[in-house]
Design a protein around this motif. Structure first.
Motif, PDB file in Angstrom:
ATOM      1  N   TRP A 209       0.808  -1.217   0.000  1.00 24.12           N
ATOM      2  CA  TRP A 209       0.000   0.000   0.000  1.00 24.12           C
ATOM      3  C   TRP A 209       0.844   1.270   0.000  1.00 24.12           C
ATOM      4  N   VAL A 210       1.779   1.394   0.916  1.00 30.33           N
ATOM      5  CA  VAL A 210       2.555   2.637   1.024  1.00 30.33           C
ATOM      6  C   VAL A 210       3.402   2.887  -0.227  1.00 30.33           C
ATOM      7  N   PRO A 211       4.145   1.890  -0.742  1.00 34.68           N
ATOM      8  CA  PRO A 211       4.907   2.154  -1.976  1.00 34.68           C
ATOM      9  C   PRO A 211       4.017   2.535  -3.160  1.00 34.68           C
ATOM     10  N   VAL A 212       2.834   1.913  -3.282  1.00 33.25           N
ATOM     11  CA  VAL A 212       1.933   2.246  -4.388  1.00 33.25           C
ATOM     12  C   VAL A 212       1.377   3.648  -4.190  1.00 33.25           C
ATOM     13  N   ARG A 213       0.956   3.965  -2.967  1.00 35.46           N
ATOM     14  CA  ARG A 213       0.440   5.311  -2.686  1.00 35.46           C
ATOM     15  C   ARG A 213       1.494   6.365  -2.993  1.00 35.46           C
ATOM     16  N   ASN A 214       2.726   6.114  -2.589  1.00 33.42           N
ATOM     17  CA  ASN A 214       3.804   7.072  -2.847  1.00 33.42           C
ATOM     18  C   ASN A 214       4.099   7.199  -4.342  1.00 33.42           C
TER      19      ASN A 214
ATOM     20  N   ILE B 234       2.283   0.976 -15.505  1.00 30.35           N
ATOM     21  CA  ILE B 234       1.397  -0.114 -15.898  1.00 30.35           C
ATOM     22  C   ILE B 234       2.114  -1.437 -15.647  1.00 30.35           C
ATOM     23  N   GLY B 235       1.399  -2.371 -15.070  1.00 29.67           N
ATOM     24  CA  GLY B 235       1.971  -3.691 -14.812  1.00 29.67           C
ATOM     25  C   GLY B 235       2.693  -3.808 -13.490  1.00 29.67           C
ATOM     26  N   ASP B 236       2.692  -2.757 -12.672  1.00 24.59           N
ATOM     27  CA  ASP B 236       3.341  -2.827 -11.362  1.00 24.59           C
ATOM     28  C   ASP B 236       2.610  -3.868 -10.515  1.00 24.59           C
ATOM     29  N   LYS B 237       3.315  -4.915 -10.118  1.00 26.63           N
ATOM     30  CA  LYS B 237       2.702  -6.009  -9.362  1.00 26.63           C
ATOM     31  C   LYS B 237       2.183  -5.545  -8.005  1.00 26.63           C
ATOM     32  N   ARG B 238       2.812  -4.538  -7.446  1.00 28.90           N
ATOM     33  CA  ARG B 238       2.339  -4.027  -6.148  1.00 28.90           C
ATOM     34  C   ARG B 238       0.967  -3.381  -6.296  1.00 28.90           C
ATOM     35  N   ALA B 239       0.712  -2.739  -7.419  1.00 27.95           N
ATOM     36  CA  ALA B 239      -0.605  -2.133  -7.641  1.00 27.95           C
ATOM     37  C   ALA B 239      -1.689  -3.210  -7.701  1.00 27.95           C
ATOM     38  N   LEU B 240      -1.373  -4.347  -8.295  1.00 27.18           N
ATOM     39  CA  LEU B 240      -2.316  -5.465  -8.328  1.00 27.18           C
ATOM     40  C   LEU B 240      -2.592  -5.973  -6.915  1.00 27.18           C
ATOM     41  N   GLN B 241      -1.564  -6.052  -6.086  1.00 30.36           N
ATOM     42  CA  GLN B 241      -1.749  -6.489  -4.698  1.00 30.36           C
ATOM     43  C   GLN B 241      -2.671  -5.527  -3.941  1.00 30.36           C
ATOM     44  N   VAL B 242      -2.499  -4.238  -4.172  1.00 26.38           N
ATOM     45  CA  VAL B 242      -3.351  -3.245  -3.515  1.00 26.38           C
ATOM     46  C   VAL B 242      -4.784  -3.379  -4.010  1.00 26.38           C
ATOM     47  N   ALA B 243      -4.960  -3.568  -5.297  1.00 33.18           N
ATOM     48  CA  ALA B 243      -6.306  -3.722  -5.850  1.00 33.18           C
ATOM     49  C   ALA B 243      -6.994  -4.953  -5.271  1.00 33.18           C
ATOM     50  N   GLU B 244      -6.266  -6.037  -5.106  1.00 31.76           N
ATOM     51  CA  GLU B 244      -6.837  -7.241  -4.509  1.00 31.76           C
ATOM     52  C   GLU B 244      -7.172  -7.021  -3.037  1.00 31.76           C
ATOM     53  N   SER B 245      -6.395  -6.197  -2.346  1.00 33.52           N
ATOM     54  CA  SER B 245      -6.662  -5.899  -0.934  1.00 33.52           C
ATOM     55  C   SER B 245      -7.868  -4.987  -0.762  1.00 33.52           C
ATOM     56  N   TRP B 246      -8.239  -4.269  -1.786  1.00 35.68           N
ATOM     57  CA  TRP B 246      -9.338  -3.300  -1.691  1.00 35.68           C
ATOM     58  C   TRP B 246     -10.659  -3.983  -1.324  1.00 35.68           C
TER      59      TRP B 246
END
Length: 95
Positions: free
Chosen positions: A57-62, A71-83
């Motif tokens: 969450w924090v790295p994606v938010r930053n 596009i394709g950042d795996k951390r963004a996918l992890q955040v989306a799944e956590s939503w």
């Protein structure tokens, strides 16, 4: 592979709906379900709701704030799944 979500909230919700809205014909089943509900409502039962958005969450938010999310950042996918987690909690209580 995504980790399985904690099912405590879903089980408590379904047990509550059965006990208080649908009813159970078998009194033993009703008693057992009532006992399960009593247990699940205890603070020390280990049934926790949403805790946090996870380590990504924090790295994606930053990255979003800095305009550096790609596009394709795996951390963004992890955040989306956590939503789904913070959205699911109120939905269960409103049901």
């Amino acid at each position: 592979m995504r980790p399985a979500p904690p099912i405590g909230a879903e089980v408590a919700h379904e047990a509550h709906m059965l006990c208080h809205h649908h009813g159970l014909a078998n009194p033993v089943h009703a008693w057992l379900l009532g006992e399960l509900l009593h247990y699940l409502r205890q603070r020390n039962a280990g049934r926790h709701g949403f805790q946090d958005m996870g380590p990504a969450w924090v790295p994606v938010r930053n990255a979003v704030t800095a305009g550096a999310l790609r596009i394709g950042d795996k951390r963004a996918l992890q955040v989306a799944e956590s939503w789904e987690k913070p959205i699911r909690q109120p939905c269960l209580s409103w049901g």
